[in-house]
Design a protein around this motif. Structure first.
Motif, PDB file in Angstrom:
ATOM      1  N   GLU A 129       5.438   2.546  -9.008  1.00 21.47           N
ATOM      2  CA  GLU A 129       5.503   1.269  -8.315  1.00 21.47           C
ATOM      3  C   GLU A 129       6.636   0.471  -8.934  1.00 21.47           C
ATOM      4  O   GLU A 129       6.714   0.317 -10.143  1.00 21.47           O
ATOM      5  N   THR A 130       7.537  -0.005  -8.067  1.00 20.68           N
ATOM      6  CA  THR A 130       8.667  -0.815  -8.504  1.00 20.68           C
ATOM      7  C   THR A 130       8.557  -2.165  -7.812  1.00 20.68           C
ATOM      8  O   THR A 130       9.040  -2.337  -6.692  1.00 20.68           O
ATOM      9  N   PRO A 131       7.872  -3.133  -8.433  1.00 19.25           N
ATOM     10  CA  PRO A 131       7.615  -4.415  -7.773  1.00 19.25           C
ATOM     11  C   PRO A 131       8.889  -5.159  -7.354  1.00 19.25           C
ATOM     12  O   PRO A 131       8.933  -5.754  -6.290  1.00 19.25           O
ATOM     13  N   ASN A 132       9.924  -5.130  -8.179  1.00 15.89           N
ATOM     14  CA  ASN A 132      11.149  -5.864  -7.839  1.00 15.89           C
ATOM     15  C   ASN A 132      11.838  -5.299  -6.611  1.00 15.89           C
ATOM     16  O   ASN A 132      12.609  -5.986  -5.957  1.00 15.89           O
ATOM     17  N   ALA A 133      11.592  -4.050  -6.303  1.00 12.81           N
ATOM     18  CA  ALA A 133      12.178  -3.430  -5.116  1.00 12.81           C
ATOM     19  C   ALA A 133      11.148  -3.276  -4.001  1.00 12.81           C
ATOM     20  O   ALA A 133      11.436  -2.683  -2.973  1.00 12.81           O
ATOM     21  N   SER A 134       9.963  -3.800  -4.188  1.00 12.62           N
ATOM     22  CA  SER A 134       8.878  -3.689  -3.210  1.00 12.62           C
ATOM     23  C   SER A 134       8.667  -2.245  -2.790  1.00 12.62           C
ATOM     24  O   SER A 134       8.588  -1.920  -1.617  1.00 12.62           O
ATOM     25  N   TYR A 135       8.599  -1.367  -3.760  1.00 12.89           N
ATOM     26  CA  TYR A 135       8.485   0.065  -3.497  1.00 12.89           C
ATOM     27  C   TYR A 135       7.280   0.628  -4.231  1.00 12.89           C
ATOM     28  O   TYR A 135       7.052   0.315  -5.384  1.00 12.89           O
ATOM     29  N   LYS A 136       6.528   1.475  -3.529  1.00  8.86           N
ATOM     30  CA  LYS A 136       5.373   2.132  -4.146  1.00  8.86           C
ATOM     31  C   LYS A 136       5.283   3.540  -3.582  1.00  8.86           C
ATOM     32  O   LYS A 136       5.433   3.745  -2.381  1.00  8.86           O
ATOM     33  N   ILE A 137       5.066   4.500  -4.453  1.00 12.54           N
ATOM     34  CA  ILE A 137       4.863   5.880  -4.011  1.00 12.54           C
ATOM     35  C   ILE A 137       3.599   6.410  -4.662  1.00 12.54           C
ATOM     36  O   ILE A 137       3.318   6.135  -5.826  1.00 12.54           O
ATOM     37  N   GLU A 138       2.835   7.145  -3.866  1.00 10.89           N
ATOM     38  CA  GLU A 138       1.578   7.715  -4.334  1.00 10.89           C
ATOM     39  C   GLU A 138       1.603   9.217  -4.048  1.00 10.89           C
ATOM     40  O   GLU A 138       1.846   9.634  -2.913  1.00 10.89           O
ATOM     41  N   GLN A 139       1.385  10.028  -5.065  1.00 12.81           N
ATOM     42  CA  GLN A 139       1.323  11.470  -4.888  1.00 12.81           C
ATOM     43  C   GLN A 139      -0.071  11.825  -4.416  1.00 12.81           C
ATOM     44  O   GLN A 139      -1.062  11.541  -5.084  1.00 12.81           O
ATOM     45  N   LEU A 140      -0.170  12.469  -3.247  1.00 14.97           N
ATOM     46  CA  LEU A 140      -1.461  12.808  -2.664  1.00 14.97           C
ATOM     47  C   LEU A 140      -1.941  14.188  -3.081  1.00 14.97           C
ATOM     48  O   LEU A 140      -3.132  14.420  -3.223  1.00 14.97           O
ATOM     49  N   ASN A 141      -1.020  15.118  -3.230  1.00 17.18           N
ATOM     50  CA  ASN A 141      -1.297  16.454  -3.772  1.00 17.18           C
ATOM     51  C   ASN A 141       0.037  17.041  -4.212  1.00 17.18           C
ATOM     52  O   ASN A 141       1.008  16.306  -4.360  1.00 17.18           O
ATOM     53  N   SER A 142       0.128  18.339  -4.396  1.00 12.77           N
ATOM     54  CA  SER A 142       1.364  18.911  -4.956  1.00 12.77           C
ATOM     55  C   SER A 142       2.564  18.769  -4.032  1.00 12.77           C
ATOM     56  O   SER A 142       3.708  18.793  -4.496  1.00 12.77           O
ATOM     57  N   ARG A 143       2.358  18.596  -2.732  1.00 10.77           N
ATOM     58  CA  ARG A 143       3.473  18.519  -1.783  1.00 10.77           C
ATOM     59  C   ARG A 143       3.556  17.217  -0.990  1.00 10.77           C
ATOM     60  O   ARG A 143       4.606  16.879  -0.479  1.00 10.77           O
ATOM     61  N   TRP A 144       2.485  16.484  -0.857  1.00 14.67           N
ATOM     62  CA  TRP A 144       2.441  15.308   0.008  1.00 14.67           C
ATOM     63  C   TRP A 144       2.479  14.020  -0.811  1.00 14.67           C
ATOM     64  O   TRP A 144       1.801  13.894  -1.819  1.00 14.67           O
ATOM     65  N   TYR A 145       3.254  13.039  -0.302  1.00 14.89           N
ATOM     66  CA  TYR A 145       3.387  11.712  -0.921  1.00 14.89           C
ATOM     67  C   TYR A 145       3.273  10.658   0.180  1.00 14.89           C
ATOM     68  O   TYR A 145       3.574  10.917   1.346  1.00 14.89           O
ATOM     69  N   PHE A 146       2.873   9.472  -0.213  1.00 14.28           N
ATOM     70  CA  PHE A 146       2.852   8.339   0.700  1.00 14.28           C
ATOM     71  C   PHE A 146       3.583   7.192   0.013  1.00 14.28           C
ATOM     72  O   PHE A 146       3.305   6.888  -1.148  1.00 14.28           O
ATOM     73  N   SER A 147       4.535   6.592   0.703  1.00  8.83           N
ATOM     74  CA  SER A 147       5.253   5.484   0.074  1.00  8.83           C
ATOM     75  C   SER A 147       5.380   4.305   1.029  1.00  8.83           C
ATOM     76  O   SER A 147       5.318   4.454   2.246  1.00  8.83           O
ATOM     77  N   THR A 148       5.517   3.137   0.439  1.00  7.84           N
ATOM     78  CA  THR A 148       5.771   1.911   1.195  1.00  7.84           C
ATOM     79  C   THR A 148       6.999   1.247   0.594  1.00  7.84           C
ATOM     80  O   THR A 148       7.196   1.252  -0.620  1.00  7.84           O
ATOM     81  N   THR A 149       7.796   0.699   1.468  1.00 13.53           N
ATOM     82  CA  THR A 149       8.993  -0.012   1.054  1.00 13.53           C
ATOM     83  C   THR A 149       9.012  -1.344   1.775  1.00 13.53           C
ATOM     84  O   THR A 149       8.966  -1.373   3.006  1.00 13.53           O
ATOM     85  N   GLY A 150       9.076  -2.426   1.031  1.00 17.20           N
ATOM     86  CA  GLY A 150       9.114  -3.747   1.631  1.00 17.20           C
ATOM     87  C   GLY A 150      10.500  -4.352   1.513  1.00 17.20           C
ATOM     88  O   GLY A 150      11.485  -3.656   1.295  1.00 17.20           O
ATOM     89  N   PHE A 151      10.562  -5.643   1.654  1.00 19.21           N
ATOM     90  CA  PHE A 151      11.813  -6.364   1.526  1.00 19.21           C
ATOM     91  C   PHE A 151      11.888  -6.992   0.141  1.00 19.21           C
ATOM     92  O   PHE A 151      10.917  -7.524  -0.361  1.00 19.21           O
ATOM     93  N   ASP A 152      13.051  -6.906  -0.484  1.00 20.51           N
ATOM     94  CA  ASP A 152      13.224  -7.469  -1.841  1.00 20.51           C
ATOM     95  C   ASP A 152      13.270  -8.976  -1.771  1.00 20.51           C
ATOM     96  O   ASP A 152      13.778  -9.547  -0.907  1.00 20.51           O
TER      97      ASP A 152
END
Length: 152
Positions: A129-152
């Protein structure tokens, strides 16, 4: 008795709107907890994309799989066969990724991304999670990820 009848009438008035809201919110994979439910449909798209190199498919401009994209709320699919600096992100510019993107509809929503790592040996990007860049990534398993990107 009159109070309970009034309450039932109020619930009946609200229910159609609530049902429509649930249908709209619940009919796409863009939530970390719904990715597994939609994995078979997403995997079909991944198999379709196997013959492409670096490519961006737009649901509004590309007829190859536009119907499937629209039915799952996907605006873009990005395939990075090799490192793709045209598509910026944190791990998203790495090679061997397919990224399903749901664009933000307004300033208050984040862009949502489902990321599939198709490298021969899955990499462990982990959670970040990178709060200053409004970015978050979550590893769901060995191949799948979910991420959100907001506005700085």
């Amino acid at each position: 008795m009159h109070t309970s009848c009034k309450m039932v009438n109020e619930i009946i008035k609200i229910t159609p709107y609530f049902i429509v809201f649930i249908l709209i919110v619940g009919c796409n994979p863009f939530d970390s907890e719904r990715v597994a439910k939609y994995e078979p449909e997403l995997t079909e798209i991944i198999e379709f994309m196997a013959d492409y190199g670096n490519v961006v498919l737009d649901a509004n401009e590309d007829d190859r799989i536009a119907a499937e994209m629209r039915s799952m709320g996907i605006h873009y699919i990005v395939k990075n066969q090799t490192r793709n600096e045209d598509f910026s992100g944190f791990i998203e510019e790495s090679d061997s990724l397919i990224i399903f993107i749901k664009k933000s509809q307004n300033l208050f929503q984040s862009e949502r991304r489902i990321i599939y790592d198709f490298a021969t040996k899955p990499r462990n990007f982990g959670n970040n999670e990178t709060p200053n860049a409004s970015y978050k990534i979550e590893q769901l398993n060995s191949r799948w990820y979910f991420s959100t990107t907001g506005f700085d």
